[in-house]
Write an enzyme that holds these catalytic residues in place. Structure first.
Site, short mmCIF file in Angstrom:
data_model
loop_
_atom_site.label_atom_id
_atom_site.label_comp_id
_atom_site.label_asym_id
_atom_site.label_seq_id
_atom_site.Cartn_x
_atom_site.Cartn_y
_atom_site.Cartn_z
N GLU A 158 -8.16 0.11 4.50
CA GLU A 158 -6.70 -0.09 4.44
C GLU A 158 -6.18 -0.60 5.78
O GLU A 158 -5.32 -1.48 5.84
CB GLU A 158 -6.00 1.22 4.08
CG GLU A 158 -6.22 1.64 2.63
CD GLU A 158 -5.66 3.00 2.30
OE1 GLU A 158 -5.32 3.24 1.14
OE2 GLU A 158 -5.57 3.86 3.21
N ASP A 200 0.85 -1.20 0.00
CA ASP A 200 0.00 0.00 0.00
C ASP A 200 0.88 1.24 0.00
O ASP A 200 2.05 1.19 0.40
CB ASP A 200 -0.91 -0.02 1.24
CG ASP A 200 -2.16 0.85 1.06
OD1 ASP A 200 -2.23 1.62 0.09
OD2 ASP A 200 -3.06 0.74 1.91
C1 5RP Z 1 -5.42 6.21 0.37
C2 5RP Z 1 -4.04 6.22 0.90
C3 5RP Z 1 -2.94 6.27 -0.10
O1 5RP Z 1 -2.18 5.12 0.03
C4 5RP Z 1 -2.11 7.49 0.16
O2 5RP Z 1 -2.96 8.63 0.06
C5 5RP Z 1 -0.97 7.61 -0.86
O3 5RP Z 1 -1.49 7.79 -2.14
P1 5RP Z 1 -0.55 8.03 -3.39
O4 5RP Z 1 0.19 6.77 -3.65
O5 5RP Z 1 -1.51 8.42 -4.48
O6 5RP Z 1 0.38 9.18 -3.06
O7 5RP Z 1 -3.79 6.17 2.07
O8 5RP Z 1 -6.36 6.25 1.40
#
Ligand code: 5RP
Length: 231
Positions: free
Chosen positions: A105, A83
């Site tokens: 998440e 993630d």
């Molecule tokens: C979504 C999240 C994402 O993982 C976080 O915002 C990072 O996003 P990105 O990879 O677009 O920068 O927590 O809820």
């Protein structure tokens, strides 16, 4: 070297961690989305995995890639979650939820033996809090919950603006679970563990974006001499 190149480099390294037969948590956001795309290519080459998506957006993306999906009812224990994150500190504590998927998440990360964060190294911070902390709240009782959150923040030495997240049409942003998000612009969070406990004690708070003790690894990409360097 652009942000998308760095996301691509981090996601490619993460895909190399995936082995046949794994039960995967599939994160949300632009970086996790690159991972899903690369994973799809490996699946089409014969890799046999099953994924649990952390959002409806990721579910749609994974289905499009032909990745076999399951729920946490079917697979309550996962091998690996990949993630993104909005901030990561030296103790691998995170702020997540910029995309509004923090609740699923966190549930998926907690169900996983390992959680590896993939991100642009610019997400690395000394102290969490420059990125607004998302706090997911029940729509019922919003005003009272908001007062409770303000008191919890103050008790933990945090001050700053608390804003109800809005969607593009000006209506409150609604999460996949049907809740609202309050974004807390705090600047810095002196004691994330204390704030975590204080927020959980407020009725109406469903979850918050402090991910403490969940990430077991991180792949961070930065530009060095025109190449993506991973650490
Ligand atoms: C979504 C999240 C994402 O993982 C976080 O915002 C990072 O996003 P990105 O990879 O677009 O920068 O927590 O809820």
């Amino acid at each position: 070297m652009s942000g998308p190149d760095l996301r691509q480099a981090a996601a490619a390294r993460a895909v190399a961690l995936v082995q046949d037969g794994m039960r995967l948590g599939l994160g949300t956001g632009s970086t996790a989305n690159v991972f899903v795309t690369l994973l799809g290519a490996r699946v089409r080459d014969g890799l046999d995995v099953v994924g649990v998506p952390t959002s409806e957006a990721t579910r749609v993306a994974a289905e499009r890639e032909g990745i076999r999906l399951a729920t946490l009812e079917e697979l309550p224990e996962l091998d690996l979650t990949i993630d993104g994150a909005d901030e990561i500190d030296p103790e691998m504590r995170l702020i997540k939820g910029g995309g509004g998927a923090l609740l699923r998440e966190k549930i998926v990360a907690h169900a996983s033996r390992r959680m590896v964060v993939i991100a642009d190294a610019a997400k690395r911070v000394g102290t969490l809090g420059a990125f607004p902390l998302p706090i997911e709240v029940n729509a019922f009782g919003l005003g009272a919950t908001r007062r409770g959150v303000e008191a919890a923040l103050a008790a933990c030495g945090c001050s700053g603006e608390l804003a109800l997240r809005k969607a593009g049409d000006g209506a409150p942003f609604t999460t996949d679970g049907g809740h609202f998000i309050l974004d807390a612009r705090l600047g810095r969070i002196p004691d994330p563990e204390a704030l975590c406990a204080a927020l959980w004690a407020v009725p109406g708070v469903v979850e918050h974006g402090l991910f403490l003790g969940l990430a077991t690894g991180a792949i961070l990409a930065e530009a060095r001499d025109g190449e993506a360097a991973l650490s």
